[in-house]
Motif scaffolding. Structure first.
Motif, PDB file in Angstrom:
ATOM      1  N   ILE A 107       0.850  -1.196   0.000  1.00  0.00           N
ATOM      2  CA  ILE A 107       0.000   0.000   0.000  1.00  0.00           C
ATOM      3  C   ILE A 107       0.888   1.249   0.000  1.00  0.00           C
ATOM      4  N   LYS A 108       1.355   1.568  -1.137  1.00  0.00           N
ATOM      5  CA  LYS A 108       2.121   2.803  -1.298  1.00  0.00           C
ATOM      6  C   LYS A 108       1.921   3.305  -2.717  1.00  0.00           C
ATOM      7  N   GLY A 109       2.267   4.532  -2.912  1.00  0.00           N
ATOM      8  CA  GLY A 109       2.053   5.134  -4.216  1.00  0.00           C
ATOM      9  C   GLY A 109       0.577   5.229  -4.536  1.00  0.00           C
ATOM     10  N   LYS A 110       0.259   4.917  -5.755  1.00  0.00           N
ATOM     11  CA  LYS A 110      -1.141   5.031  -6.187  1.00  0.00           C
ATOM     12  C   LYS A 110      -2.055   4.011  -5.504  1.00  0.00           C
ATOM     13  N   ASN A 111      -1.462   2.932  -4.961  1.00  0.00           N
ATOM     14  CA  ASN A 111      -2.279   1.932  -4.266  1.00  0.00           C
ATOM     15  C   ASN A 111      -2.976   2.493  -3.034  1.00  0.00           C
ATOM     16  N   LYS A 112      -2.420   3.591  -2.501  1.00  0.00           N
ATOM     17  CA  LYS A 112      -3.043   4.208  -1.322  1.00  0.00           C
ATOM     18  C   LYS A 112      -4.437   4.731  -1.647  1.00  0.00           C
ATOM     19  N   LYS A 113      -4.686   4.958  -2.937  1.00  0.00           N
ATOM     20  CA  LYS A 113      -5.985   5.526  -3.327  1.00  0.00           C
ATOM     21  C   LYS A 113      -6.852   4.499  -4.060  1.00  0.00           C
ATOM     22  N   ASP A 114      -6.498   3.233  -3.933  1.00  0.00           N
ATOM     23  CA  ASP A 114      -7.279   2.172  -4.567  1.00  0.00           C
ATOM     24  C   ASP A 114      -8.242   1.585  -3.543  1.00  0.00           C
ATOM     25  N   PRO A 115      -9.531   1.987  -3.582  1.00  0.00           N
ATOM     26  CA  PRO A 115     -10.468   1.518  -2.550  1.00  0.00           C
ATOM     27  C   PRO A 115     -10.667   0.002  -2.591  1.00  0.00           C
ATOM     28  N   ALA A 116     -10.609  -0.587  -3.783  1.00  0.00           N
ATOM     29  CA  ALA A 116     -10.782  -2.043  -3.888  1.00  0.00           C
ATOM     30  C   ALA A 116      -9.677  -2.773  -3.145  1.00  0.00           C
ATOM     31  N   LEU A 117      -8.436  -2.298  -3.318  1.00  0.00           N
ATOM     32  CA  LEU A 117      -7.306  -2.907  -2.624  1.00  0.00           C
ATOM     33  C   LEU A 117      -7.430  -2.712  -1.115  1.00  0.00           C
ATOM     34  N   LEU A 118      -7.781  -1.495  -0.703  1.00  0.00           N
ATOM     35  CA  LEU A 118      -7.873  -1.198   0.730  1.00  0.00           C
ATOM     36  C   LEU A 118      -8.975  -2.020   1.402  1.00  0.00           C
TER      37      LEU A 118
END
Length: 474
Positions: free
Chosen positions: A53-64
């Motif tokens: 969870i870094k970079g653009k993944n921080k803003k991926d609601p599906a991943l979170l």
């Protein structure tokens, strides 16, 4: 140039899609590994999540939400809620957030809040099928109509979505709405969505809805899929019994009761087996199975009547009367109707007129029969049956017809039926007139005797007995 531009744009879009799918697949694979580490090595799990969870993944609601789900599955609710909040900051309209919050609320036994979250997920994405299903799951027992309404909304929106039919089928089945359950089960029963339990319920729903042929078909299909499941053998036996295919039913019963897999037999199993044996004229064996059923459930008092009937078929009136008396004794007083008493009287009459009983015992049985039929005349004075069987009983007590014991009772039957002018009673009236005609003849009342024989001919002009009697009188 224009064609080249379109071609390159297409390649770019395809590549972007493939990259996105690859990225999703990559983080899903990493999450699967982290899921294993959460309980075995929490620190390493935390480190790997930090890398994920870094970079653009921080803003991926599906991943979170997926990360939150990993912690939720591990029952680390506090950590799960932390990542739910991260997902909200990324995109508070992502439906998966509210599905998971509903699941978290259920762990706190807060069904109302859970359903509010599921509704919120549907609000942000009306196509969020998971939210519909989970909402229905919460309300399927507490408020089945609410659950059904939600599932019907989903069915209308996604008519090809098989899980909705499965959910509807299970609710309908649990509420004994078998016709609707059958319709729902039939929509997915031949697909991979159907599990063995669905096939069992489908077969039972068909059976309980009296569609025995279809239930039998499904049960046999179940045996082909899993020969170890004894429930399918049970249903085959039940259906063959109700279809009156008794020979096949006996074979099915043998397969069921002697199945190598252990089965907990119910009173119904023994009762159905008893019915099969009784219809196959194996009355002693039927009695044994009915008794087995009673050992498992003493409240099923109708089984005593079945036992009585089997004994009667064996001409064992002692056993039949004993079982029927037991049946009557277990009835509440308001249920001890003339109809039930009538059968007891007929059993005593049967014992009193059978050849295998001694003269003294015959007399005792006929007197008991007369006592029972007397009670019936008192309880149902407008019915001819009590008087009619008192007449037959007293006729048996006076076989030479010298005392005329049956006379007043046959006369009572005539007074109740003659004016009705109903062909249904013709055979009864013929019997009454025959007795009275013969009694009068024995007692030299010839004119009266002729009247009775002529009344028979008025009902049945071809009656040979009446004709012969009149010829003899001439």
């Amino acid at each position: 140039m224009k064609r080249l531009y379109i071609f390159l744009l297409g390649l770019f879009l395809v590549a972007g899609t493939l990259w996105a799918q690859s990225a999703d697949s990559d983080w899903q694979n990493r999450l699967d590994r982290i899921k294993e580490l959460i309980t075995t090595n929490p620190q390493q799990a935390s480190d790997e999540l930090g890398q994920l969870i870094k970079g653009k993944n921080k803003k991926d609601p599906a991943l979170l939400v997926a990360v939150a789900r990993v912690y939720f599955d591990a029952m680390q609710i506090t950590e799960a809620q932390k990542y739910v909040e991260y997902a909200k900051k990324a995109n508070n309209k992502f439906p998966g957030i509210y599905v998971l919050e509903g699941d978290i609320a259920l762990t706190k036994q807060d069904a109302g809040t859970a359903c509010q979250f599921y509704e919120q997920a549907i609000y942000f994405d009306s196509n969020c099928k998971e939210a519909y299903l989970k909402y229905a799951q919460v309300y399927k027992d507490a408020s089945p109509e609410q659950a059904i309404d939600k599932l019907l909304q989903l069915k209308e929106m996604a008519p090809d979505y098989l899980p909705v039919y499965k959910a509807l089928a299970n609710i309908y089945y649990s509420r004994n709405r078998f016709s609707q359950a059958i319709e729902a089960y039939s929509s997915f029963i031949h697909t991979t969505e159907a599990k063995e339990d669905d096939m069992v319920k489908y077969a039972f729903a068909l059976f309980l809805n009296h569609d025995f042929e279809k239930s039998l078909e499904v049960a046999r299909m179940g045996v082909e899929k899993n020969a170890k499941n004894t429930t399918f053998y049970r249903l085959i036996m039940y259906n063959l019994t109700d279809l009156k295919k008794y020979d096949e039913g006996i074979v099915a019963a043998d397969s069921f009761f002697n199945h190598p897999e252990k089965s907990d037999f119910t009173y119904l199993d023994y009762m159905y087996y008893g019915h099969l044996l009784s219809e196959s004229k194996k009355y002693n064996e039927a009695i044994a199975q009915y008794q087995n059923a009673l050992k498992l459930d003493t409240t099923k008092i109708d089984l005593w009547r079945e036992i009585s009937s089997s004994y009667e078929s064996l001409n064992d009136y002692t056993g039949s009367i004993e079982a029927y008396t037991k049946y009557l004794s277990l009835q509440s007083s308001d249920k001890q109707t003339p109809d039930l008493l009538f059968q007891l009287g007929k059993l005593y009459y049967g014992e009193g007129t059978t050849k295998s009983v001694s003269s003294a015992d015959k007399m005792t049985s006929l007197q008991k029969a007369d006592s029972v039929f007397t009670i019936i005349t008192q309880k149902a004075a407008d019915s001819y049956l009590g008087y009619f069987w008192r007449a037959r009983t007293n006729s048996a007590l006076d076989p030479e017809t010298t005392q005329g014991l049956a006379k007043p009772y046959y006369e009572s039957v005539i007074s109740l039926l003659a004016s009705k002018n109903d062909a249904r009673y013709n055979s009864v009236l013929v019997e009454c007139y025959s007795y009275l005609g013969y009694y009068c003849l024995v007692n030299n009342a010839v004119a009266q005797s002729k009247e009775f024989w002529n009344k028979i001919l008025a009902i049945d002009p071809a009656n040979a007995t009446a004709k012969k009697a009149l010829e003899g009188i001439k």
